[in-house]
Design an enzyme around this catalytic site. Structure first.
Site, PDB file in Angstrom:
ATOM      1  N   ASP A 182      74.709  -9.768  -0.860  1.00 57.40           N
ATOM      2  CA  ASP A 182      75.534  -9.886   0.342  1.00 57.40           C
ATOM      3  C   ASP A 182      75.751  -8.463   0.854  1.00 57.40           C
ATOM      4  O   ASP A 182      75.551  -7.480   0.139  1.00 57.40           O
ATOM      5  CB  ASP A 182      76.848 -10.621   0.033  1.00 57.40           C
ATOM      6  CG  ASP A 182      77.489 -11.198   1.301  1.00 57.40           C
ATOM      7  OD1 ASP A 182      77.028 -10.861   2.409  1.00 57.40           O
ATOM      8  OD2 ASP A 182      78.453 -11.982   1.171  1.00 57.40           O
ATOM      9  N   CYS A 192      84.087 -28.037 -23.930  1.00 55.58           N
ATOM     10  CA  CYS A 192      82.994 -27.073 -23.808  1.00 55.58           C
ATOM     11  C   CYS A 192      83.180 -26.021 -24.905  1.00 55.58           C
ATOM     12  O   CYS A 192      84.269 -25.900 -25.469  1.00 55.58           O
ATOM     13  CB  CYS A 192      82.983 -26.452 -22.412  1.00 55.58           C
ATOM     14  SG  CYS A 192      84.187 -25.152 -22.168  1.00 55.58           S
ATOM     15  N   CYS A 219      86.356 -23.995 -24.819  1.00 51.19           N
ATOM     16  CA  CYS A 219      87.642 -24.675 -24.992  1.00 51.19           C
ATOM     17  C   CYS A 219      87.783 -25.323 -26.365  1.00 51.19           C
ATOM     18  O   CYS A 219      88.899 -25.525 -26.859  1.00 51.19           O
ATOM     19  CB  CYS A 219      87.804 -25.789 -23.970  1.00 51.19           C
ATOM     20  SG  CYS A 219      87.859 -25.212 -22.284  1.00 51.19           S
ATOM     21  N   CYS A 274      88.984 -30.580 -22.132  1.00 51.08           N
ATOM     22  CA  CYS A 274      87.578 -30.194 -22.117  1.00 51.08           C
ATOM     23  C   CYS A 274      87.137 -29.810 -23.520  1.00 51.08           C
ATOM     24  O   CYS A 274      87.924 -29.243 -24.286  1.00 51.08           O
ATOM     25  CB  CYS A 274      87.409 -28.997 -21.171  1.00 51.08           C
ATOM     26  SG  CYS A 274      85.745 -28.324 -21.142  1.00 51.08           S
ATOM     27  N   ASP A 334      76.883  -9.481   9.055  1.00 48.26           N
ATOM     28  CA  ASP A 334      77.385 -10.399  10.079  1.00 48.26           C
ATOM     29  C   ASP A 334      78.874 -10.166  10.298  1.00 48.26           C
ATOM     30  O   ASP A 334      79.532  -9.510   9.493  1.00 48.26           O
ATOM     31  CB  ASP A 334      77.115 -11.859   9.655  1.00 48.26           C
ATOM     32  CG  ASP A 334      77.639 -12.187   8.269  1.00 48.26           C
ATOM     33  OD1 ASP A 334      77.457 -11.364   7.346  1.00 48.26           O
ATOM     34  OD2 ASP A 334      78.253 -13.259   8.092  1.00 48.26           O
TER      35      ASP A 334
HETATM   36  N1  GUN Z   1      81.001 -14.496   1.920  1.00 51.39           N
HETATM   37  C1  GUN Z   1      81.891 -15.466   2.240  1.00 51.39           C
HETATM   38  N2  GUN Z   1      81.862 -15.712   3.568  1.00 51.39           N
HETATM   39  C2  GUN Z   1      80.936 -14.893   4.096  1.00 51.39           C
HETATM   40  C3  GUN Z   1      80.434 -14.704   5.433  1.00 51.39           C
HETATM   41  O1  GUN Z   1      80.865 -15.331   6.395  1.00 51.39           O
HETATM   42  N3  GUN Z   1      79.443 -13.766   5.574  1.00 51.39           N
HETATM   43  C4  GUN Z   1      78.945 -13.050   4.520  1.00 51.39           C
HETATM   44  N4  GUN Z   1      77.978 -12.161   4.732  1.00 51.39           N
HETATM   45  N5  GUN Z   1      79.404 -13.223   3.268  1.00 51.39           N
HETATM   46  C5  GUN Z   1      80.383 -14.125   3.065  1.00 51.39           C
HETATM   47 ZN    ZN Z   2      86.049 -26.098 -21.259  1.00 49.11          ZN
END
Ligand code: GUN
Ligand code: ZN
Length: 632
Positions: free
Chosen positions: A87, A274, A277, A272, A122
């Site tokens: 990201d 798992c 846990c 749970c 963005d």
């Molecule tokens: N992570 C959570 N929401 C967004 C988003 O709208 N854009 C980007 N790039 N990362 C995100």
């Molecule tokens: Zn668990």
């Protein structure tokens, strides 16, 4: 490359190729923080079977590991041999107010550190942003994606879809991102909706994006990491989730379940078993234990969803999950009430499913399969003429028509159903609790009245029977032979439309199963016309059946037209790849049995559709029709 392998509603199981790697979807990309690895990428792979991770280029650039990662790349430093999605820093803009990185810098930086899936910077659009702001942010986002597309050539590119709370903007965003041509559609700006439990807006946003984007690209719900939401969003066609939540929640001692979140310190027993846990009391749970538990629940839900897609039981799963919170249930009810959304979904929902339709409450009546049945019966079915009509309750659904009688079932889900269709999916594969059935009788009563008034000219007489077995006069029907020709004729009509029954001419011979008494095969003289599949009653045409269907079904009905290059392969029995499809009948649905033809409408094969006609046009990869028979 993104190829559909199995499906249910708008959900799909796909093979997704990212560079040299392959990932199965639906899937979850776990967020890895370079400086804070509560669970390492190696553990994610070895313990949970993680196939893809996501990390943040902006955080890496400001991290202690920046130099090392810039030099050796993320794969080496993270010890991860799989795709890495990065990201850009947009989310930090949302959570911290601003970021010190330019759109060009973030792209260059993501390339430098070895990203496989690159995200432009963005502009995160908030639900409170007014239309002017949302429009401006969208325009800027689009131009940044456009610029990124120029420079990102050897990696996959993400197209974040913004537009805030304005559905016209979301639709435009999806269309324009589609035009730019990205590899992943990521629905952005939805985190605040999830935080505020505004699931109605969340569904609207996802549906709007889905309805306006190309169908052959994976869809990522940015920032959706709560397993409570996975099944519903998958049903709408989301393919990828991401989770930082597993760790953020753990820091806060919050414990995920598919029905919501618990505060570990507020519960007396851990619900749970798992490995994180097992054998522990809530007070024993350290932060890492909680994070591990959250990951177990997260991956388990992804696997549960995939199995439900294969089984065709995703609606059943969703109908359980949405009961987790009234806000979620409400959002689901609003989805079901939206004709546009459900009409869209119907085009993707398979014609037949592996497992039975389980009624889980009145919400089940709004599944697309139910609306489809009513429409099909109305458009495609005509009753036989000149027989007495016997209307029976659904608990007597095994009543069979004879040469002189026609039984119609008052079905509580599907209304007036000709009894000869009762082996077909979904009629014969629907399970409703018997006490519920009684409450629904009024629905079927209305349907029966409509049936009688529409078709009274076909029947000399109607008898409405309350108790078939107790009616002496009718006990005789049990002794008379069942009219299987009527069954074959009605199945053909239902499956292919009016006129398809005309293939039943000549010296018809029927093969009836000794074991079940059911119609198995239809012959014309010594030649096989087709088989009725035991599981769902569908007619699977043999060569003669296909030839005759070509004659009786007007072009383009039930045809998939392939380009000349593909013809020799189909004739040999090879499957039809979507890139060779030049046209397909709009009435075809996934898993329909179709006729494969060349551009001059010559029959070259038969097969089972994996895609609907719109998908066949959009997909460039993967199988469109699994060929059953090739004709040379
Ligand atoms: N992570 C959570 N929401 C967004 C988003 O709208 N854009 C980007 N790039 N990362 C995100
Ligand atoms: Zn668990």
């Amino acid at each position: 490359m993104f190829e559909i392998k199995s499906r249910d509603a708008c959900a799909r199981i796909c093979d997704w190729k990212i560079g040299k790697y392959k990932v199965k979807t639906p899937n979850i990309a776990i967020v890895v923080n370079p400086d804070k690895q509560i669970v390492t990428p190696r553990e994610l792979k070895d313990i949970f079977g993680a196939e893809i991770i996501i990390t943040n280029a902006y955080i890496i650039r400001n991290s202690k590991k920046a130099k090392e990662i810039e030099k050796d790349g993320m794969h080496k430093v993270y010890d991860w041999d799989g795709p890495i999605y990065t990201d850009s820093g947009t989310f930090q803009m949302y959570s911290h107010g601003s970021v010190k990185i330019s759109p060009e810098e973030t792209i260059a930086y993501q390339k430098k550190i070895g990203s496989d899936i690159i995200t432009p910077l963005d502009l995160f659009t908030l639900p409170k942003d007014n239309s002017e702001i949302a429009e401006k942010k969208l325009a800027d986002t689009l131009s940044r994606i456009d610029d990124a597309r120029e420079s990102v050539t050897s990696q996959d590119l993400v197209g974040p879809v913004q537009g805030g709370r304005f559905m016209e903007l979301r639709a435009q965003a999806a269309q324009k991102v589609g035009k730019i041509g990205v590899d992943v559609f990521a629905i952005g700006g939805i985190v605040p909706l999830m935080e505020k439990y505004n699931f109605t807006k969340l569904i609207e946003t996802v549906m709007t994006v889905k309805m306006n984007m190309p169908l052959n690209k994976p869809v990522h719900a940015f920032g959706c990491g709560h397993p409570m939401l996975f099944s519903l969003l998958t049903l709408l066609g989301v393919d990828l989730f991401d989770s930082a939540a597993y760790a953020l929640y753990a820091e806060d001692r919050r414990y995920m379940t598919v029905n919501g979140t618990l505060k570990v310190d507020d519960i007396s027993e851990l619900p749970c078993n798992c490995p994180a846990c097992s054998g522990k009391k809530p007070t024993d749970m350290k932060m890492r234990d909680i994070a591990m538990h959250n990951l177990y629940v997260t991956f388990q839900e992804i696997k549960t969803i995939r199995q439900a897609i294969v089984d065709g039981t995703l609606f059943e799963l969703v109908e359980m999950r949405v009961r987790a919170h009234p806000a979620l249930f409400d959002a689901y009810l609003r989805l079901l009430a939206n004709e546009e959304y459900m009409g869209f979904m119907e085009k993707f929902d398979p014609m037949t499913k592996e497992r039975a339709f389980f009624y889980t409450g009145s919400v089940s009546l709004d599944r697309p399969a139910v609306a489809r049945v009513a429409k099909r019966l109305e458009e495609r079915y005509v009753p036989p003429k000149g027989r007495n009509g016997y209307i029976v309750r659904s608990f007597e659904r095994f009543a069979k028509s004879t040469k002189s009688s026609h039984f119609i079932v008052m079905d509580n889900i599907y209304g007036a159903v000709p009894s000869e269709l009762l082996n077909m999916y979904p009629f014969g594969q629907t399970i409703v609790p018997s006490s519920v059935s009684q409450n629904l009788l009024c629905n079927s009563e209305k349907a029966i009245n409509e049936y009688i008034s529409s078709y009274k000219s076909y029947y000399p007489k109607f008898h409405i029977l309350s108790k078939y077995k107790d009616t002496k006069e009718l006990a005789d029907f049990d002794k008379k032979p069942v009219d299987h020709i009527l069954e074959a004729r009605s199945i053909l009509m239902y499956q292919y439309g009016k006129g398809a029954e005309k293939i039943l001419t000549g010296d018809i011979k029927l093969e009836i199963s000794r074991k079940t008494g059911r119609l198995r095969r239809i012959y014309i003289g010594a030649e096989i016309l087709g088989t009725l599949r035991a599981e769902d009653g569908f007619f699977i045409p043999a060569g003669l059946g296909a030839e005759r269907l070509m004659e009786v079904l007007p072009k383009p009905a039930y045809r998939v037209v392939v380009s000349d290059d593909a013809v020799p392969f189909v004739r040999e029995g090879k499957s039809v790849f979507s890139k060779f499809v030049i046209n397909a009948d709009v009435d075809i649905r996934p898993y329909d049995e179709v006729l494969i033809v060349d551009s001059l409408d010559n029959l070259i094969g038969t097969g089972k559709c994996m895609l609907n006609p719109d998908e066949m046009m959009d997909f460039k990869e993967g199988v469109a029709v699994k060929t059953r028979l090739g004709f040379s």
